[in-house]
Design an enzyme around this catalytic site. Structure first.
Site, short mmCIF file in Angstrom:
data_model
loop_
_atom_site.label_atom_id
_atom_site.label_comp_id
_atom_site.label_asym_id
_atom_site.label_seq_id
_atom_site.Cartn_x
_atom_site.Cartn_y
_atom_site.Cartn_z
N LYS A 42 24.55 36.38 26.60
CA LYS A 42 25.35 35.37 27.31
C LYS A 42 24.47 34.53 28.22
O LYS A 42 23.43 34.99 28.69
CB LYS A 42 26.41 36.07 28.18
CG LYS A 42 27.62 36.53 27.40
CD LYS A 42 28.71 36.92 28.38
CE LYS A 42 29.88 37.59 27.69
NZ LYS A 42 30.81 38.17 28.67
N ARG A 81 44.59 42.36 34.67
CA ARG A 81 45.31 41.20 35.19
C ARG A 81 46.62 40.97 34.46
O ARG A 81 47.64 40.69 35.05
CB ARG A 81 44.45 39.94 35.06
CG ARG A 81 43.38 39.84 36.08
CD ARG A 81 42.36 38.81 35.73
NE ARG A 81 41.55 39.27 34.62
CZ ARG A 81 40.44 38.70 34.22
NH1 ARG A 81 40.02 37.61 34.80
NH2 ARG A 81 39.75 39.19 33.22
N SER A 116 36.52 34.25 36.84
CA SER A 116 35.29 33.52 37.17
C SER A 116 35.22 32.21 36.37
O SER A 116 34.78 31.18 36.88
CB SER A 116 34.06 34.37 36.86
OG SER A 116 34.09 35.56 37.60
P1 ADP Z 1 33.69 41.19 32.25
O1 ADP Z 1 32.74 40.18 31.70
O2 ADP Z 1 33.26 42.61 32.10
O3 ADP Z 1 35.14 40.98 31.92
P2 ADP Z 1 34.32 40.20 34.84
O4 ADP Z 1 33.34 39.95 35.93
O5 ADP Z 1 35.05 39.03 34.28
O6 ADP Z 1 33.51 40.98 33.79
O7 ADP Z 1 35.37 41.27 35.31
C1 ADP Z 1 35.01 42.56 35.76
C2 ADP Z 1 36.26 43.36 35.99
O8 ADP Z 1 37.04 42.74 37.01
C3 ADP Z 1 37.19 43.51 34.80
O9 ADP Z 1 37.76 44.79 34.85
C4 ADP Z 1 38.24 42.47 35.04
O10 ADP Z 1 39.48 42.83 34.44
C5 ADP Z 1 38.35 42.53 36.54
N1 ADP Z 1 38.85 41.28 37.10
C6 ADP Z 1 38.43 40.03 36.85
N2 ADP Z 1 39.13 39.12 37.54
C7 ADP Z 1 40.04 39.81 38.26
C8 ADP Z 1 41.10 39.46 39.15
N3 ADP Z 1 41.39 38.20 39.41
N4 ADP Z 1 41.80 40.46 39.71
C9 ADP Z 1 41.51 41.74 39.42
N5 ADP Z 1 40.57 42.15 38.55
C10 ADP Z 1 39.83 41.20 37.98
#
Ligand code: ADP
Length: 161
Positions: A41, A90, A128
């Site tokens: 990535k 989520r 993100s």
């Molecule tokens: P990945 O690339 O592993 O999905 P992320 O950084 O997007 O990594 O997310 C890491 C973790 O945080 C995952 O378990 C995701 O579901 C959780 N997560 C992401 N955004 C939120 C949010 N807004 N509220 C709660 N949990 C979140």
């Protein structure tokens, strides 16, 4: 002593992630936020930048440590002697992938349990990716990320145009 890992890309950390970090830091004696370095990535922020931002926004939580990792989560869990993985859910759209991952990890390392925390309603829409998109088009992201992170995103975007 119960050690837990909360793994993710955190590109960058949002209030949704922070909510999960705060809540899960109360479930374990030590919480390791594992920042995934994925060669496949191209993130907006380097692994060092993501780690630095996470350290900054979690500095008031004493039992949280930020550690970058590469490769399989089960290997990272073995290295750190963590017995619990925390993931955030989520919406139903997260469920299928998360179920598959947790079952795979459980097969690879049976003593490793995945615990899912459901998102606070106020953050359930937040990712993100969305934050980066809103910022790229000049939108206000102050309700999505801490101020220190907001500044870093603005700097990155300015440098890109
Ligand atoms: P990945 O690339 O592993 O999905 P992320 O950084 O997007 O990594 O997310 C890491 C973790 O945080 C995952 O378990 C995701 O579901 C959780 N997560 C992401 N955004 C939120 C949010 N807004 N509220 C709660 N949990 C979140």
């Amino acid at each position: 002593m119960l050690k837990a890992i909360y793994p993710g890309s955190f590109d960058p950390v949002t209030y949704g992630h922070l909510d999960i970090i705060r809540r899960s830091s109360k479930l374990a004696d030590e919480l390791i936020v594992g920042v995934l370095y994925n060669k496949a990535k191209t993130p907006l922020f380097s692994i060092e930048e993501r780690v630095r931002m996470l350290k900054e926004v979690t500095k008031d939580i004493p039992n949280v440590e930020i550690i970058p990792f590469e490769g399989l989560l089960v290997d990272f869990a073995k290295e750190t002697s963590a017995k619990m993985v925390i993931r955030g859910l989520r919406a139903v759209t997260d469920f299928e992938y998360e179920l598959q991952m947790s079952q795979t990890n459980h097969k690879l390392l049976p003593e490793l349990e995945t615990v899912f925390l459901t998102t606070g309603l106020e953050y359930s829409y937040l990712s993100s990716t969305v934050v980066k998109e809103v910022a790229a088009f000049g939108g206000d992201i102050s309700q999505f990320v801490p101020e220190a992170v907001e500044r870093k995103i603005q700097e990155k975007i300015k440098r890109r145009v």
